[in-house]
Design a protein around this motif. Structure first.
Motif, PDB file in Angstrom:
ATOM      1  N   GLY A  19       0.670  -1.493  -0.243  1.00  0.00           N
ATOM      2  CA  GLY A  19      -0.430  -0.426  -0.150  1.00  0.00           C
ATOM      3  C   GLY A  19       0.481   1.032   0.577  1.00  0.00           C
ATOM      4  O   GLY A  19       0.809   2.382  -0.756  1.00  0.00           O
ATOM      5  N   VAL A  20       2.274   0.896   0.917  1.00  0.00           N
ATOM      6  CA  VAL A  20       2.545   2.646   0.744  1.00  0.00           C
ATOM      7  C   VAL A  20       3.608   2.929  -0.816  1.00  0.00           C
ATOM      8  O   VAL A  20       3.723   3.983  -1.369  1.00  0.00           O
ATOM      9  CB  VAL A  20       3.490   2.683   2.212  1.00  0.00           C
ATOM     10  CG1 VAL A  20       4.320   3.943   2.310  1.00  0.00           C
ATOM     11  CG2 VAL A  20       2.303   1.889   3.026  1.00  0.00           C
ATOM     12  N   MET A  23       1.863   4.182  -3.285  1.00  0.00           N
ATOM     13  CA  MET A  23       1.541   5.895  -3.025  1.00  0.00           C
ATOM     14  C   MET A  23       2.441   6.450  -3.638  1.00  0.00           C
ATOM     15  O   MET A  23       1.885   7.411  -4.427  1.00  0.00           O
ATOM     16  CB  MET A  23       1.583   6.437  -1.489  1.00  0.00           C
ATOM     17  CG  MET A  23       0.541   5.874  -1.084  1.00  0.00           C
ATOM     18  SD  MET A  23       0.392   6.101   0.627  1.00  0.00           S
ATOM     19  CE  MET A  23       1.072   8.470   1.038  1.00  0.00           C
ATOM     20  N   ALA A  26       0.911   7.623  -7.808  1.00  0.00           N
ATOM     21  CA  ALA A  26       0.253   8.528  -7.979  1.00  0.00           C
ATOM     22  C   ALA A  26       1.602   9.539  -8.309  1.00  0.00           C
ATOM     23  O   ALA A  26       0.244  11.138  -9.350  1.00  0.00           O
ATOM     24  CB  ALA A  26       0.124   9.243  -6.137  1.00  0.00           C
ATOM     25  N   LYS A  61      -6.795   8.182  -5.635  1.00  0.00           N
ATOM     26  CA  LYS A  61      -6.988   6.773  -4.993  1.00  0.00           C
ATOM     27  C   LYS A  61      -5.315   6.299  -4.361  1.00  0.00           C
ATOM     28  O   LYS A  61      -5.610   5.687  -3.152  1.00  0.00           O
ATOM     29  CB  LYS A  61      -7.819   6.171  -5.819  1.00  0.00           C
ATOM     30  CG  LYS A  61      -9.506   6.485  -6.457  1.00  0.00           C
ATOM     31  CD  LYS A  61      -9.576   5.173  -7.654  1.00  0.00           C
ATOM     32  CE  LYS A  61      -8.754   5.770  -8.421  1.00  0.00           C
ATOM     33  NZ  LYS A  61      -9.609   4.659  -9.099  1.00  0.00           N
ATOM     34  N   PHE A  62      -4.769   6.555  -5.277  1.00  0.00           N
ATOM     35  CA  PHE A  62      -3.563   5.758  -4.635  1.00  0.00           C
ATOM     36  C   PHE A  62      -3.085   6.119  -3.520  1.00  0.00           C
ATOM     37  O   PHE A  62      -1.996   5.804  -3.044  1.00  0.00           O
ATOM     38  CB  PHE A  62      -2.477   5.685  -5.861  1.00  0.00           C
ATOM     39  CG  PHE A  62      -2.814   4.675  -6.951  1.00  0.00           C
ATOM     40  CD1 PHE A  62      -1.997   3.326  -6.588  1.00  0.00           C
ATOM     41  CD2 PHE A  62      -3.510   5.012  -8.131  1.00  0.00           C
ATOM     42  CE1 PHE A  62      -2.543   2.039  -7.698  1.00  0.00           C
ATOM     43  CE2 PHE A  62      -3.377   3.685  -9.285  1.00  0.00           C
ATOM     44  CZ  PHE A  62      -2.890   2.730  -8.884  1.00  0.00           C
ATOM     45  N   ALA A  63      -3.007   7.885  -3.680  1.00  0.00           N
ATOM     46  CA  ALA A  63      -2.428   8.367  -2.475  1.00  0.00           C
ATOM     47  C   ALA A  63      -3.200   8.190  -0.997  1.00  0.00           C
ATOM     48  O   ALA A  63      -2.744   7.921  -0.488  1.00  0.00           O
ATOM     49  CB  ALA A  63      -2.633   9.972  -3.054  1.00  0.00           C
ATOM     50  N   PHE A  64      -4.795   7.649  -1.587  1.00  0.00           N
ATOM     51  CA  PHE A  64      -5.334   7.490  -0.296  1.00  0.00           C
ATOM     52  C   PHE A  64      -5.265   5.934  -0.017  1.00  0.00           C
ATOM     53  O   PHE A  64      -5.278   5.352   1.493  1.00  0.00           O
ATOM     54  CB  PHE A  64      -6.402   7.504   0.290  1.00  0.00           C
ATOM     55  CG  PHE A  64      -6.679   9.190   0.022  1.00  0.00           C
ATOM     56  CD1 PHE A  64      -7.030   9.741   0.717  1.00  0.00           C
ATOM     57  CD2 PHE A  64      -7.083   9.557  -1.302  1.00  0.00           C
ATOM     58  CE1 PHE A  64      -7.000  11.776   0.802  1.00  0.00           C
ATOM     59  CE2 PHE A  64      -7.604  11.121  -1.262  1.00  0.00           C
ATOM     60  CZ  PHE A  64      -7.784  11.789   0.002  1.00  0.00           C
ATOM     61  N   GLY A  66      -2.394   3.974   1.051  1.00  0.00           N
ATOM     62  CA  GLY A  66      -1.224   3.994   1.953  1.00  0.00           C
ATOM     63  C   GLY A  66      -1.711   3.732   2.904  1.00  0.00           C
ATOM     64  O   GLY A  66      -1.554   2.859   4.075  1.00  0.00           O
TER      65      GLY A  66
END
Length: 93
Positions: A19-20, A23, A26, A61-64, A66
């Motif tokens: 997940g991280v 990020m 993004a 979406k990708f920033a959140f 993480g």
């Protein structure tokens, strides 16, 4: 749609650790959105604004994912630890 498939994969137990790092995806989306916004501002076709919005949405979406994946991973590990303790407590020796 491909971003949703990737995010669904990240939300699985095996994918939570990614997940991280996800990020970072993004950043290219934001760069592409900025480039297309500059093209539109310089007189490019207005329909490119649809792509700008799409790129910003995907970047968000990708920033959140993480922080969300960290919370989900912590919750999952707590449940797993409780299950291990419960099994060892009732284990027949």
């Amino acid at each position: 749609m491909p971003t949703n498939i990737l995010l669904d994969t990240i939300r699985t137990r095996r994918g939570l650790k990614w997940g991280v790092p996800a990020m970072l995806i993004a950043v290219p989306y934001l760069l592409a959105a900025a480039a297309l916004a500059a093209v539109v501002a310089d007189g490019g076709p207005g329909w490119l604004n649809v792509l700008v919005v799409l790129f910003i949405w995907n970047a968000a979406k990708f920033a959140f994912i993480g922080p969300v994946s960290l919370i989900l991973l912590a919750r999952t590990r707590l449940h797993e630890a409780r299950a291990r303790r419960a099994r060892s407590r009732y284990a027949v020796v």
